[in-house]
Design a protein around this motif. Structure first.
Motif, PDB file in Angstrom:
ATOM      1  N   THR A  18       0.828  -1.204   0.000  1.00 27.72           N
ATOM      2  CA  THR A  18       0.000   0.000   0.000  1.00 27.72           C
ATOM      3  C   THR A  18       0.865   1.258   0.000  1.00 27.72           C
ATOM      4  O   THR A  18       0.544   2.254  -0.629  1.00 27.72           O
ATOM      5  N   SER A  19       1.972   1.204   0.723  1.00 27.69           N
ATOM      6  CA  SER A  19       2.800   2.403   0.860  1.00 27.69           C
ATOM      7  C   SER A  19       4.272   2.000   0.919  1.00 27.69           C
ATOM      8  O   SER A  19       4.866   1.929   1.993  1.00 27.69           O
ATOM      9  N   ARG A  22       7.729  -2.460   3.001  1.00 26.44           N
ATOM     10  CA  ARG A  22       7.792  -2.565   4.464  1.00 26.44           C
ATOM     11  C   ARG A  22       8.167  -3.980   4.841  1.00 26.44           C
ATOM     12  O   ARG A  22       7.523  -4.939   4.384  1.00 26.44           O
ATOM     13  N   SER A 113       6.018   3.779   8.902  1.00 23.26           N
ATOM     14  CA  SER A 113       4.827   4.493   9.360  1.00 23.26           C
ATOM     15  C   SER A 113       4.345   4.064  10.739  1.00 23.26           C
ATOM     16  O   SER A 113       5.057   4.214  11.717  1.00 23.26           O
ATOM     17  N   ASP A 277       1.342   9.425  14.182  1.00 18.61           N
ATOM     18  CA  ASP A 277       1.960   8.098  14.091  1.00 18.61           C
ATOM     19  C   ASP A 277       3.472   8.207  13.880  1.00 18.61           C
ATOM     20  O   ASP A 277       4.038   9.296  13.980  1.00 18.61           O
ATOM     21  N   ARG A 282      -0.449  10.536  10.043  1.00 21.30           N
ATOM     22  CA  ARG A 282      -1.795  10.213  10.558  1.00 21.30           C
ATOM     23  C   ARG A 282      -2.174  11.138  11.706  1.00 21.30           C
ATOM     24  O   ARG A 282      -1.305  11.735  12.335  1.00 21.30           O
ATOM     25  N   THR A 344      -7.782   2.037  -1.354  1.00 22.28           N
ATOM     26  CA  THR A 344      -6.936   2.371  -0.202  1.00 22.28           C
ATOM     27  C   THR A 344      -5.518   2.650  -0.677  1.00 22.28           C
ATOM     28  O   THR A 344      -4.977   1.927  -1.513  1.00 22.28           O
ATOM     29  N   GLY A 345      -4.900   3.685  -0.139  1.00 24.54           N
ATOM     30  CA  GLY A 345      -3.528   4.041  -0.511  1.00 24.54           C
ATOM     31  C   GLY A 345      -3.482   5.484  -0.967  1.00 24.54           C
ATOM     32  O   GLY A 345      -4.259   5.884  -1.835  1.00 24.54           O
ATOM     33  N   TRP A 346      -2.578   6.262  -0.359  1.00 26.33           N
ATOM     34  CA  TRP A 346      -2.544   7.689  -0.663  1.00 26.33           C
ATOM     35  C   TRP A 346      -2.177   7.958  -2.111  1.00 26.33           C
ATOM     36  O   TRP A 346      -2.524   8.980  -2.699  1.00 26.33           O
ATOM     37  N   GLU A 363      -8.982   9.155   4.615  1.00 21.12           N
ATOM     38  CA  GLU A 363      -9.198   7.716   4.754  1.00 21.12           C
ATOM     39  C   GLU A 363      -9.612   7.375   6.174  1.00 21.12           C
ATOM     40  O   GLU A 363      -9.271   8.099   7.121  1.00 21.12           O
ATOM     41  N   LYS A 376      -0.732  12.451   3.160  1.00 22.77           N
ATOM     42  CA  LYS A 376      -1.614  12.835   4.256  1.00 22.77           C
ATOM     43  C   LYS A 376      -0.751  13.495   5.322  1.00 22.77           C
ATOM     44  O   LYS A 376       0.459  13.305   5.355  1.00 22.77           O
ATOM     45  N   ARG A 484     -10.881  -6.521   2.941  1.00 26.99           N
ATOM     46  CA  ARG A 484      -9.662  -6.456   2.131  1.00 26.99           C
ATOM     47  C   ARG A 484      -8.467  -6.874   2.986  1.00 26.99           C
ATOM     48  O   ARG A 484      -8.549  -6.871   4.221  1.00 26.99           O
ATOM     49  N   SER A 486      -4.691  -6.070   4.217  1.00 23.09           N
ATOM     50  CA  SER A 486      -3.798  -4.926   4.359  1.00 23.09           C
ATOM     51  C   SER A 486      -2.580  -5.097   3.466  1.00 23.09           C
ATOM     52  O   SER A 486      -2.098  -6.215   3.256  1.00 23.09           O
ATOM     53  N   GLY A 487      -2.080  -3.970   2.984  1.00 21.18           N
ATOM     54  CA  GLY A 487      -0.846  -3.990   2.189  1.00 21.18           C
ATOM     55  C   GLY A 487       0.296  -3.310   2.911  1.00 21.18           C
ATOM     56  O   GLY A 487       1.243  -2.862   2.276  1.00 21.18           O
ATOM     57  N   THR A 488       0.220  -3.196   4.238  1.00 19.75           N
ATOM     58  CA  THR A 488       1.297  -2.513   4.953  1.00 19.75           C
ATOM     59  C   THR A 488       1.982  -3.392   5.991  1.00 19.75           C
ATOM     60  O   THR A 488       2.904  -2.931   6.657  1.00 19.75           O
ATOM     61  N   ARG A 496      -8.722  -6.812   7.032  1.00 16.41           N
ATOM     62  CA  ARG A 496      -9.499  -5.669   7.523  1.00 16.41           C
ATOM     63  C   ARG A 496     -10.949  -5.843   7.083  1.00 16.41           C
ATOM     64  O   ARG A 496     -11.219  -6.141   5.908  1.00 16.41           O
TER      65      ARG A 496
HETATM   66  C1  G16 Z   1      -0.790   3.585   4.612  1.00 14.27           C
HETATM   67  C2  G16 Z   1      -1.352   4.237   3.379  1.00 14.27           C
HETATM   68  C3  G16 Z   1      -2.803   4.560   3.569  1.00 14.27           C
HETATM   69  C4  G16 Z   1      -3.584   3.328   3.984  1.00 14.27           C
HETATM   70  C5  G16 Z   1      -2.946   2.710   5.212  1.00 14.27           C
HETATM   71  C6  G16 Z   1      -3.561   1.371   5.559  1.00 14.27           C
HETATM   72  O1  G16 Z   1      -0.757   4.494   5.665  1.00 14.27           O
HETATM   73  O2  G16 Z   1      -0.636   5.416   3.093  1.00 14.27           O
HETATM   74  O3  G16 Z   1      -3.297   5.076   2.372  1.00 14.27           O
HETATM   75  O4  G16 Z   1      -4.911   3.636   4.270  1.00 14.27           O
HETATM   76  O5  G16 Z   1      -1.575   2.475   4.982  1.00 14.27           O
HETATM   77  O6  G16 Z   1      -3.322   0.506   4.495  1.00 14.27           O
HETATM   78  P1  G16 Z   1      -3.552  -1.040   4.649  1.00 14.27           P
HETATM   79  O7  G16 Z   1      -4.991  -1.198   5.001  1.00 14.27           O
HETATM   80  O8  G16 Z   1      -3.183  -1.607   3.311  1.00 14.27           O
HETATM   81  O9  G16 Z   1      -2.673  -1.539   5.771  1.00 14.27           O
HETATM   82  P2  G16 Z   1       0.575   4.693   6.504  1.00 14.27           P
HETATM   83  O10 G16 Z   1       0.222   5.710   7.539  1.00 14.27           O
HETATM   84  O11 G16 Z   1       0.884   3.354   7.072  1.00 14.27           O
HETATM   85  O12 G16 Z   1       1.597   5.141   5.522  1.00 14.27           O
END
Ligand code: G16
Length: 543
Positions: A18-19, A22, A113, A277, A282, A344-346, A363, A376, A484, A486-488, A496
């Motif tokens: 997602t970002s 990681r 993050s 965060d 955030r 989802t994803g900036w 979001e 964000k 969905r 998560s991609g983080t 989620r």
């Molecule tokens: C990142 C993304 C956001 C996303 C969040 C959760 O935030 O920048 O757009 O909403 O992760 O993503 P997921 O549901 O895939 O875990 P951050 O603050 O971690 O950079």
């Protein structure tokens, strides 16, 4: 300058989520791992020779070592100038701002993050393009493809740069400019918001706590709230960034910032509390005995953005990620603003902001931002909320109630099941996708399904389509459940589940969120077989 090519072999797992990328810190510290990824970024870009790169991170464990590696690689790859935050520290919003302000080619931001830090925690890296926005999907795919075949990277033999002192240094033929991490960002906030009005708010006895969670926003928040706005010393707590965030999980939500939530439930609570965060993008906002859901915060922002002169005549439209509650949709309808629904994803907001289709986006995951940068921005969100409070004289709870009375209250909650077996989670999603065609019309756990589909996004600017962005089930009463992955995360999988129900009956506005959603929660467990497939009877985090 002694540029050298170092032979390497690819790692199979350098796929951006997602970002950015990681991973567990130990994974990132494997020989050549970081170097492979950074060179894959550079190899996927064109025409950066002689241009400027912005580099910084949230100060977590391995930040400093990683920065020295990156500086040498950037010099070897012939960037002309590298702007780096003092001690290697830059919040994500500050980095996005610097890229724009100094017209840099792009930036590398080191952060995982909201994920925990430390030797046993997580580390991350992402590339932002010249607009300051996270790399779009097409570039992240190219970077991952390159990482899968990389066989060399470029670096130089040189001593480490002293990042503790602001100044200009030469690294090979490249200039390294170490800047104060806070000044440019704070000056920009002073351009956007009316600091004299905000100062008066604090002079009137308004009390606030800002919890920096031992992460990057501490120095920014101290400068903004205590030094410039005159809030008393001690307003910012957990203000010193620590490599392991002092053991805190730097994710501001009801679970990981429970200490702050508990404080706000006491009779001695201040008028306002906020937290950010790990990397400062955030925000969480609370009032006395009141938690402001981030989706409601976005709706309030949409209602009041044009009261801030910086945005006069520029509220072009608003966007939310698909799982974010529909509270902002009602504001957009009421104010005749175009509304966009993104995955989802900036990174998906960047084109809309660049094309002036939107001024504001946000979001459910505690993120909101505007065209002022392309990330964000946690502290911006807090300053915006304070500006709205100063303008209206209303408390957090009053502003939320005003919204509910205008548009109805959207009860929403995100349930995250963290640390699942990746195969179990993938099987759960696949099984649900397979059943989508047969679900409409079925009644499950007492609720009738109206529509069932996978969310797909057609970017109105680039015309690219991004499919498979979450499973949406709409029920006959218009309530919604979204699933969905998560991609983080850095290991296993996080499922989620997002719940959304609009309630118009004012008598029910004070009801408990989880109780109001209870039938939807039972429905989700039944339809997706969550407990039987994962062995979990409750989520790890509810927000
Ligand atoms: C990142 C993304 C956001 C996303 C969040 C959760 O935030 O920048 O757009 O909403 O992760 O993503 P997921 O549901 O895939 O875990 P951050 O603050 O971690 O950079």
């Amino acid at each position: 300058m002694d540029i050298k090519a170092v032979k390497t072999t690819p790692y199979a797992d350098q796929i951006m989520g997602t970002s950015g990328l990681r991973k567990k810190t130990a994974v990132m510290r494997q020989p050549h791992y970081l170097e492979n990824f950074v060179q894959s970024v550079f190899d996927s870009l064109d025409g950066f020779e002689g241009k400027t790169l912005v580099v910084g991170g949230d100060g977590r464990y391995f930040n400093k070592e990683a920065l020295q590696i990156i500086l040498k690689m950037a010099a070897a790859n012939q960037f002309g100038k590298i702007i780096v935050g003092q001690n290697g520290v830059l919040s994500t919003p500050a980095a996005s701002h610097l890229i724009r302000k100094y017209q840099a080619f792009g930036g590398l931001i080191l952060s995982a993050s909201h994920n925990p830090g430390g030797a046993d925690g997580d580390f991350g890296i992402k590339f932002n393009i010249h607009t300051g926005a996270p790399a779009p999907q097409i570039l992240t795919a190219a970077i991952s493809d390159r990482a899968a075949e990389i066989d060399r990277y470029w670096t130089i033999e040189a001593p480490d740069v002293d990042l503790s002192v602001v100044g200009t240094y030469m690294l090979g033929a490249s200039e390294v400019v170490v800047i104060d991490s806070v000044s440019d960002y704070v000056a920009y906030m002073q351009e956007i918001f009316d600091f004299s009005t905000l100062k008066k708010l604090f002079q009137s006895g308004f009390s606030m706590t800002f919890d920096a969670m031992n992460a990057v926003t501490g120095p920014y928040a101290k400068r903004l709230f205590e030094e410039l706005l005159g809030a008393p010393t001690g307003t910012v707590v957990n203000a010193i960034p620590l490599p392991d965030f002092g053991g805190l999980h730097p994710e501001p939500n009801l679970t990981y910032a429970k200490h702050l939530v508990d404080r706000m439930m006491q009779p001695s609570a201040p008028d306002f509390a906020a937290a950010s965060d790990g990397d400062g993008d955030r925000f969480m906002i609370l009032g006395p005995s009141f938690f402001l859901n981030p989706s409601d915060a976005l709706a309030i922002f949409a209602d009041y953005l044009d009261t801030v002169p910086f945005y006069h005549g520029k509220v072009y439209g608003v966007a939310r990620s698909m799982p974010t509650s529909v509270a902002v949709d009602a504001v957009a309808r009421r104010r005749s603003l175009p509304l966009y629904e993104t995955p989802t994803g900036w990174k998906f907001f960047g084109n809309l902001l660049d094309a002036k289709k939107i001024a504001l986006c946000g979001e459910e995951s505690f993120g909101a931002g505007s065209f002022h940068i392309r990330e964000k921005d946690g502290l911006w969100a807090v300053l915006l909320f304070l500006s709205i409070m100063a303008e209206t004289g209303k408390s957090v709870s009053q502003l939320a109630h005003e919204l509910w009375h205008r548009d109805g209250r959207v009860f929403c909650s995100t349930h995250s099941y963290e640390g699942l077996d990746a195969n179990d989670a993938a099987d759960l999603m696949h099984a649900l996708v397979d059943r989508l065609p047969e679900l409409p019309g079925q009644t499950i756990a007492g609720l009738t399904i109206d529509q069932a589909f996978e969310f797909s996004y057609d970017d109105p600017v680039s015309c690219e389509t991004t499919a498979h962005q979450g499973i949406c089930l709409y029920l006959a009463d218009k309530s919604r459940v979204v699933f969905r992955l998560s991609g983080t995360g850095s290991s296993g999988a996080t499922l989620r589940v997002y719940y959304n129900r609009l309630v118009q009956d004012t008598m029910r506005f004070e009801a408990d969120v989880q109780e109001t959603l209870a039938d939807l929660i039972t429905f989700a467990d039944t339809v997706a077989e969550i407990s039987s497939r994962t062995g979990r009877t409750a989520p790890t985090v509810r927000t």
